[in-house]
Design a protein around this motif. Structure first.
Motif, PDB file in Angstrom:
ATOM      1  N   ALA A  62       0.834  -1.201   0.000  1.00  0.00           N
ATOM      2  CA  ALA A  62       0.000   0.000   0.000  1.00  0.00           C
ATOM      3  C   ALA A  62       0.871   1.254   0.000  1.00  0.00           C
ATOM      4  O   ALA A  62       1.712   1.414   0.887  1.00  0.00           O
ATOM      5  N   PRO A  63       0.666   2.137  -0.967  1.00  0.00           N
ATOM      6  CA  PRO A  63       1.425   3.384  -0.995  1.00  0.00           C
ATOM      7  C   PRO A  63       0.907   4.406   0.017  1.00  0.00           C
ATOM      8  O   PRO A  63       1.578   5.382   0.315  1.00  0.00           O
ATOM      9  N   ARG A  64      -0.287   4.162   0.562  1.00  0.00           N
ATOM     10  CA  ARG A  64      -0.898   5.076   1.519  1.00  0.00           C
ATOM     11  C   ARG A  64      -1.868   4.300   2.397  1.00  0.00           C
ATOM     12  O   ARG A  64      -2.257   3.186   2.055  1.00  0.00           O
ATOM     13  N   ALA A  65      -2.270   4.897   3.492  1.00  0.00           N
ATOM     14  CA  ALA A  65      -3.267   4.281   4.367  1.00  0.00           C
ATOM     15  C   ALA A  65      -4.657   4.613   3.840  1.00  0.00           C
ATOM     16  O   ALA A  65      -4.850   5.622   3.163  1.00  0.00           O
ATOM     17  N   GLY A  66      -5.616   3.755   4.132  1.00  0.00           N
ATOM     18  CA  GLY A  66      -6.988   4.016   3.707  1.00  0.00           C
ATOM     19  C   GLY A  66      -7.824   2.753   3.713  1.00  0.00           C
ATOM     20  O   GLY A  66      -7.453   1.739   4.290  1.00  0.00           O
ATOM     21  N   THR A  67      -8.950   2.830   3.009  1.00  0.00           N
ATOM     22  CA  THR A  67      -9.893   1.726   2.909  1.00  0.00           C
ATOM     23  C   THR A  67      -9.928   1.224   1.475  1.00  0.00           C
ATOM     24  O   THR A  67      -9.986   2.018   0.539  1.00  0.00           O
ATOM     25  N   ILE A  68      -9.918  -0.088   1.298  1.00  0.00           N
ATOM     26  CA  ILE A  68     -10.000  -0.681  -0.040  1.00  0.00           C
ATOM     27  C   ILE A  68     -11.451  -0.582  -0.492  1.00  0.00           C
ATOM     28  O   ILE A  68     -12.331  -1.197   0.115  1.00  0.00           O
ATOM     29  N   THR A  69     -11.685   0.221  -1.533  1.00  0.00           N
ATOM     30  CA  THR A  69     -13.050   0.420  -2.012  1.00  0.00           C
ATOM     31  C   THR A  69     -13.344  -0.350  -3.300  1.00  0.00           C
ATOM     32  O   THR A  69     -14.504  -0.583  -3.614  1.00  0.00           O
ATOM     33  N   ARG A  70     -12.307  -0.696  -4.051  1.00  0.00           N
ATOM     34  CA  ARG A  70     -12.508  -1.473  -5.282  1.00  0.00           C
ATOM     35  C   ARG A  70     -11.314  -2.388  -5.504  1.00  0.00           C
ATOM     36  O   ARG A  70     -10.177  -1.977  -5.319  1.00  0.00           O
ATOM     37  N   ILE A  71     -11.588  -3.617  -5.908  1.00  0.00           N
ATOM     38  CA  ILE A  71     -10.552  -4.549  -6.338  1.00  0.00           C
ATOM     39  C   ILE A  71     -10.802  -4.780  -7.818  1.00  0.00           C
ATOM     40  O   ILE A  71     -11.865  -5.259  -8.209  1.00  0.00           O
ATOM     41  N   LEU A  72      -9.835  -4.392  -8.647  1.00  0.00           N
ATOM     42  CA  LEU A  72     -10.041  -4.347 -10.085  1.00  0.00           C
ATOM     43  C   LEU A  72      -9.397  -5.500 -10.856  1.00  0.00           C
ATOM     44  O   LEU A  72      -9.501  -5.555 -12.068  1.00  0.00           O
ATOM     45  N   PHE A  73      -8.731  -6.413 -10.154  1.00  0.00           N
ATOM     46  CA  PHE A  73      -8.108  -7.533 -10.848  1.00  0.00           C
ATOM     47  C   PHE A  73      -8.726  -8.840 -10.367  1.00  0.00           C
ATOM     48  O   PHE A  73      -9.265  -8.920  -9.271  1.00  0.00           O
ATOM     49  N   GLU A  74      -8.642  -9.835 -11.220  1.00  0.00           N
ATOM     50  CA  GLU A  74      -9.165 -11.151 -10.891  1.00  0.00           C
ATOM     51  C   GLU A  74      -8.007 -12.032 -10.428  1.00  0.00           C
ATOM     52  O   GLU A  74      -6.954 -12.070 -11.064  1.00  0.00           O
ATOM     53  N   ASP A  75      -8.199 -12.705  -9.323  1.00  0.00           N
ATOM     54  CA  ASP A  75      -7.157 -13.537  -8.731  1.00  0.00           C
ATOM     55  C   ASP A  75      -6.667 -14.593  -9.725  1.00  0.00           C
ATOM     56  O   ASP A  75      -7.460 -15.289 -10.349  1.00  0.00           O
ATOM     57  N   GLY A  76      -5.343 -14.654  -9.898  1.00  0.00           N
ATOM     58  CA  GLY A  76      -4.749 -15.657 -10.771  1.00  0.00           C
ATOM     59  C   GLY A  76      -4.759 -15.308 -12.241  1.00  0.00           C
ATOM     60  O   GLY A  76      -4.432 -16.137 -13.081  1.00  0.00           O
ATOM     61  N   ARG A  77      -5.104 -14.075 -12.578  1.00  0.00           N
ATOM     62  CA  ARG A  77      -5.163 -13.646 -13.981  1.00  0.00           C
ATOM     63  C   ARG A  77      -4.006 -12.706 -14.301  1.00  0.00           C
ATOM     64  O   ARG A  77      -3.513 -11.985 -13.435  1.00  0.00           O
ATOM     65  N   PRO A  78      -3.593 -12.658 -15.564  1.00  0.00           N
ATOM     66  CA  PRO A  78      -2.492 -11.770 -15.966  1.00  0.00           C
ATOM     67  C   PRO A  78      -2.863 -10.294 -15.819  1.00  0.00           C
ATOM     68  O   PRO A  78      -4.022  -9.920 -15.999  1.00  0.00           O
ATOM     69  N   VAL A  79      -1.866  -9.493 -15.475  1.00  0.00           N
ATOM     70  CA  VAL A  79      -2.022  -8.038 -15.429  1.00  0.00           C
ATOM     71  C   VAL A  79      -0.892  -7.404 -16.238  1.00  0.00           C
ATOM     72  O   VAL A  79       0.161  -7.992 -16.414  1.00  0.00           O
ATOM     73  N   GLU A  80      -1.136  -6.213 -16.722  1.00  0.00           N
ATOM     74  CA  GLU A  80      -0.176  -5.458 -17.516  1.00  0.00           C
ATOM     75  C   GLU A  80       0.488  -4.385 -16.668  1.00  0.00           C
ATOM     76  O   GLU A  80      -0.044  -3.982 -15.632  1.00  0.00           O
ATOM     77  N   TYR A  81       1.603  -3.882 -17.137  1.00  0.00           N
ATOM     78  CA  TYR A  81       2.266  -2.753 -16.484  1.00  0.00           C
ATOM     79  C   TYR A  81       1.309  -1.566 -16.509  1.00  0.00           C
ATOM     80  O   TYR A  81       0.724  -1.237 -17.535  1.00  0.00           O
ATOM     81  N   GLY A  82       1.120  -0.921 -15.362  1.00  0.00           N
ATOM     82  CA  GLY A  82       0.265   0.257 -15.265  1.00  0.00           C
ATOM     83  C   GLY A  82      -1.221  -0.049 -15.136  1.00  0.00           C
ATOM     84  O   GLY A  82      -2.019   0.868 -15.006  1.00  0.00           O
ATOM     85  N   GLU A  83      -1.597  -1.306 -15.164  1.00  0.00           N
ATOM     86  CA  GLU A  83      -3.001  -1.680 -15.048  1.00  0.00           C
ATOM     87  C   GLU A  83      -3.492  -1.410 -13.632  1.00  0.00           C
ATOM     88  O   GLU A  83      -2.827  -1.765 -12.655  1.00  0.00           O
ATOM     89  N   PRO A  84      -4.650  -0.761 -13.466  1.00  0.00           N
ATOM     90  CA  PRO A  84      -5.182  -0.528 -12.122  1.00  0.00           C
ATOM     91  C   PRO A  84      -5.509  -1.845 -11.428  1.00  0.00           C
ATOM     92  O   PRO A  84      -6.159  -2.708 -11.998  1.00  0.00           O
TER      93      PRO A  84
END
Length: 158
Positions: A131-153
């Motif tokens: 975590a780059p900062r403290a706070g509350t997780i309001t959205r999870i935008l990736f699917e567990d076990g799936r590929p992600v790209e550089y810069g992908e939220p």
């Protein structure tokens, strides 16, 4: 194509394409010496939005404070949200450190700066995303076990 003129092996390209098909991946890249080969396929995703079964009035009332607190562009595009955490690399994202462990993050969870949010596996190495900062997780935008790209939220911390 003349043999010996190109360092690219068409059989290798076909084999990589078959790996994409067999594993349901959308792209694969290999590099050896000065040769780099990337094979990708276009995947069309169709979003289906289902109307809520309950009356829309309470939903609209609950959404109003969020719209006032976050710019409209950030709601439409998570990359523009001020609390977005993006992937620092290409790889496979995981919410759990092992298949039988509980997830590192959940919606609504409070995190502190430096807390481990997820893992990205790249080149058989697991990399902690913190975590780059403290706070509350309001959205999870990736699917567990799936590929992600550089810069992908990956997620949003508010």
């Amino acid at each position: 194509m003349l043999k010996g003129k190109s360092p690219i092996d068409p059989a290798l390209i076909r084999e990589l394409a078959q790996v994409l098909t067999d594993t349901d991946l959308t792209e694969i890249e290999i590099a050896h010496d000065n040769l780099k080969i990337r094979v990708a396929r276009q995947v069309t995703v169709q979003a289906v939005v289902q109307a809520p079964a309950a009356a829309p009035a309470p939903v609209a009332a609950a959404a109003a404070p969020v719209a006032a607190a976050v710019p409209a562009a950030a709601v439409d595009d998570p990359r523009k949200h001020p609390g977005v955490v993006t992937s620092p690399m290409v790889g496979t994202a995981y919410r759990r450190p092992s298949p039988d462990a509980r997830p590192l993050i959940e919606l609504g969870m409070q995190v502190k700066e430096g807390d481990r949010l997820c893992l990205i596996e790249a080149m058989k190495t697991f990399n902690d995303i913190v975590a780059p900062r403290a706070g509350t997780i309001t959205r999870i935008l990736f699917e567990d076990g799936r590929p992600v790209e550089y810069g992908e939220p990956l997620l949003i911390i508010e």
